[in-house]
Design a protein around this motif. Sequence first.
Motif, short mmCIF file in Angstrom:
data_model
loop_
_atom_site.label_atom_id
_atom_site.label_comp_id
_atom_site.label_asym_id
_atom_site.label_seq_id
_atom_site.Cartn_x
_atom_site.Cartn_y
_atom_site.Cartn_z
N GLU A 523 8.26 86.63 61.81
CA GLU A 523 8.55 86.51 63.24
C GLU A 523 9.54 85.38 63.51
O GLU A 523 10.44 85.51 64.36
N SER A 526 13.03 86.45 62.61
CA SER A 526 13.50 87.38 63.64
C SER A 526 13.95 86.62 64.89
O SER A 526 15.00 86.93 65.48
N LYS A 527 13.17 85.60 65.28
CA LYS A 527 13.52 84.81 66.47
C LYS A 527 14.81 84.01 66.25
O LYS A 527 15.62 83.88 67.16
N LYS A 530 17.67 86.26 66.84
CA LYS A 530 17.85 86.52 68.27
C LYS A 530 18.49 85.32 68.97
O LYS A 530 19.15 85.48 70.00
N PRO A 628 11.75 77.79 66.25
CA PRO A 628 12.59 78.37 67.32
C PRO A 628 12.50 77.58 68.62
O PRO A 628 13.51 77.44 69.33
#
Length: 691
Positions: A523, A526-527, A530, A628
């Motif tokens: 996760e 992935s962040k 983004k 993040p």
Amino acid sequence: MKKYTYTLENLNCAHCASKIESKIADTQGFENVSFNFATKILSFSSENPDSLLQIQQICDSIEDGVTVVDSSKKTKEKQSGIINADTVMLIVAIVLGVAAFVLHLVLPENQTYSTVILLILSVAATLLSGYKIFIKGIKNAVKLKIDETVLLAVAVIAAFCLGEFVEAAMVTILFSLGEFIEDIAVDASRRDIEKLAQIRPDTATIVKDGIDTVVPAESVKTGSIITVKPYERLPLDGVVTKGKSTLDTSALTGESLPVDITVGSEVMSGAINGNGLIEIRTTKEYGNSTASRILQLVEEASARKGQKEKLITRFASIYTPIVIIIAAAIAFIPPLLGLGEFTEWIYRALVCLVASCPCAIVISVPLSYYSGIGAASKIGVLIKGGKYIEALAKADSFVFDKTGTLTSGRLEVENIITFGTYGESEVLALAAACEKHSVHPVATAIKKKAENLKLPQLSDYSESAGHGTSAVYNGKKLECGGIKILNDEQKKLAGNASVFVVYDGELIGALSVSDTVRAESQEVISKLKKLGVKNTVMLTGDSKSNVDKVSEKLGLDKCYSNLLPSDKLDKVEEIKTHSKAVCFVGDGINDAPVLSASDCGIAMGLGSEAAIEASDAVLSSGNLVKLPDAIKLSRRVMRTVKTNIIFALTIKAAVIILAAFGIASMWMSVIADTGVSVACVLYAARLLKSK
């Protein structure tokens, strides 16, 4: 050289603070000088035992009323309320100023009684609201130190001489009101920052001969037994020796979920005990405890200034002389060219000077960085300085170590392959029985996987380094180990497994044992993507087959295996050549060189001393969850810094241009000075409230 830490009380001018810092740094015998305007803390190294007296003299030469106090001997100041004598006088001045303004609109012009009434009201309002400003301005003028107080005093006197009584009064009131609001905003930010110190209790309850005694926490020696009552903060690091409870570690790690503890659990100072009474054997002294280290990291962060902080300091020293030259040109060149009276152009020049004060930028930029550092510490990310906030904000490459960073560092059996007539449970039970007496991490993983199985009885156990273990089962040899225990024919069946089980010379099964990927890693990667991170890379000394599996699962852009620490360093240097900034995340001692080489080295948890010392930021929770958030917060800090600089310079430039054309009046210059300062300070301080 000895390190000193002093508090500069009553220093509320950021411009003066930067001058004091520069003068001390230029004075022989002082090194590593750093002043944090947000906390009023001055730190430096010196061999001079009378440094306090010397620092006081330097402060007195620049700013009156500053008191230098040894931070180690400083007592907590009582909060003086907002309502005091100066506040009352300001309120009365505002009433008189408003009355003068209204009468100025309704009374007939060119009447003696009108002039006298307006003069009396305006003088009273001016003196009540600005007497301290005028005293300070006169003292600074005598010292030939031109600042906003000198400029305001000159501007107000000039306005009275020109018959602009009401404007002079309103300008003084606006200036004083702006200073008042600015002081409240800065003090509120300081109090928010100082709340960080509350995570470290000053006292501890020590148990001696069965009696509880409250003592200063700094006097408790390592190995002492202390009691922590329900809902108290832990004053020192240690190991639980009695009782069980839960801990709220949110102030340290940013994690809101409580942690269960029992006898044998390691605990960190600064955490809040739950509803159970516990006894702890201390493992670190007060100065080396987790809470102390966190506070030290946050306090020392101000010494590592960002590029924009350094730029603003240089900017202020160049900007002020340039503005004075521009104002002098406005005051004298047009009237010499016959374009108007001297009084008119001097008034315009004074408006320019008052509007041009750089305090808004000098205060808000460092406050933005420090507020960001404070906000990050609340979520369990310790950033060691403004320059690393800048690196986090612009980083487009994130490089990770594998073991203990992207993976948990704990081995697990992922897959069991069987050959012949044996089932998975039989193969696992035989492997676990064969590894029964081994303490190798792989053996531990196999035994954990088989903990619910009934293991067969073996005999004649033996272990060979690099090969594995062996035993006798039903009179026949049973082997469990790496690929070296297989013959050439069996190696063809081996596949990607790492542990093999051979019974009576026959390969009966294979187990895939590997490091487990952290639950949050996928996760987080992935962040990051983004958020615009273009390059996610893994560097590790592990084998290619294991690395490829982890990389594929996490969706990393690149991975490099079988690397030595020196190889990792070379790879990071290579990645830096085609990146805006590179952040390296690692946890081990062997990561220290790479952590230092990257633009922002991030250590995992408060574990390895070498990694933490070499790092520029620390994820105190020991996982990647908050990474993040730290990037988003860093970008928010940089946006705040840029917004404040652009906003302040735009407003000041606009008022200076309008003043040159005779459009801007004195009250507009005051708004461009104190009004902009207040707005910038409030905008920067909101970072402390970041969720």
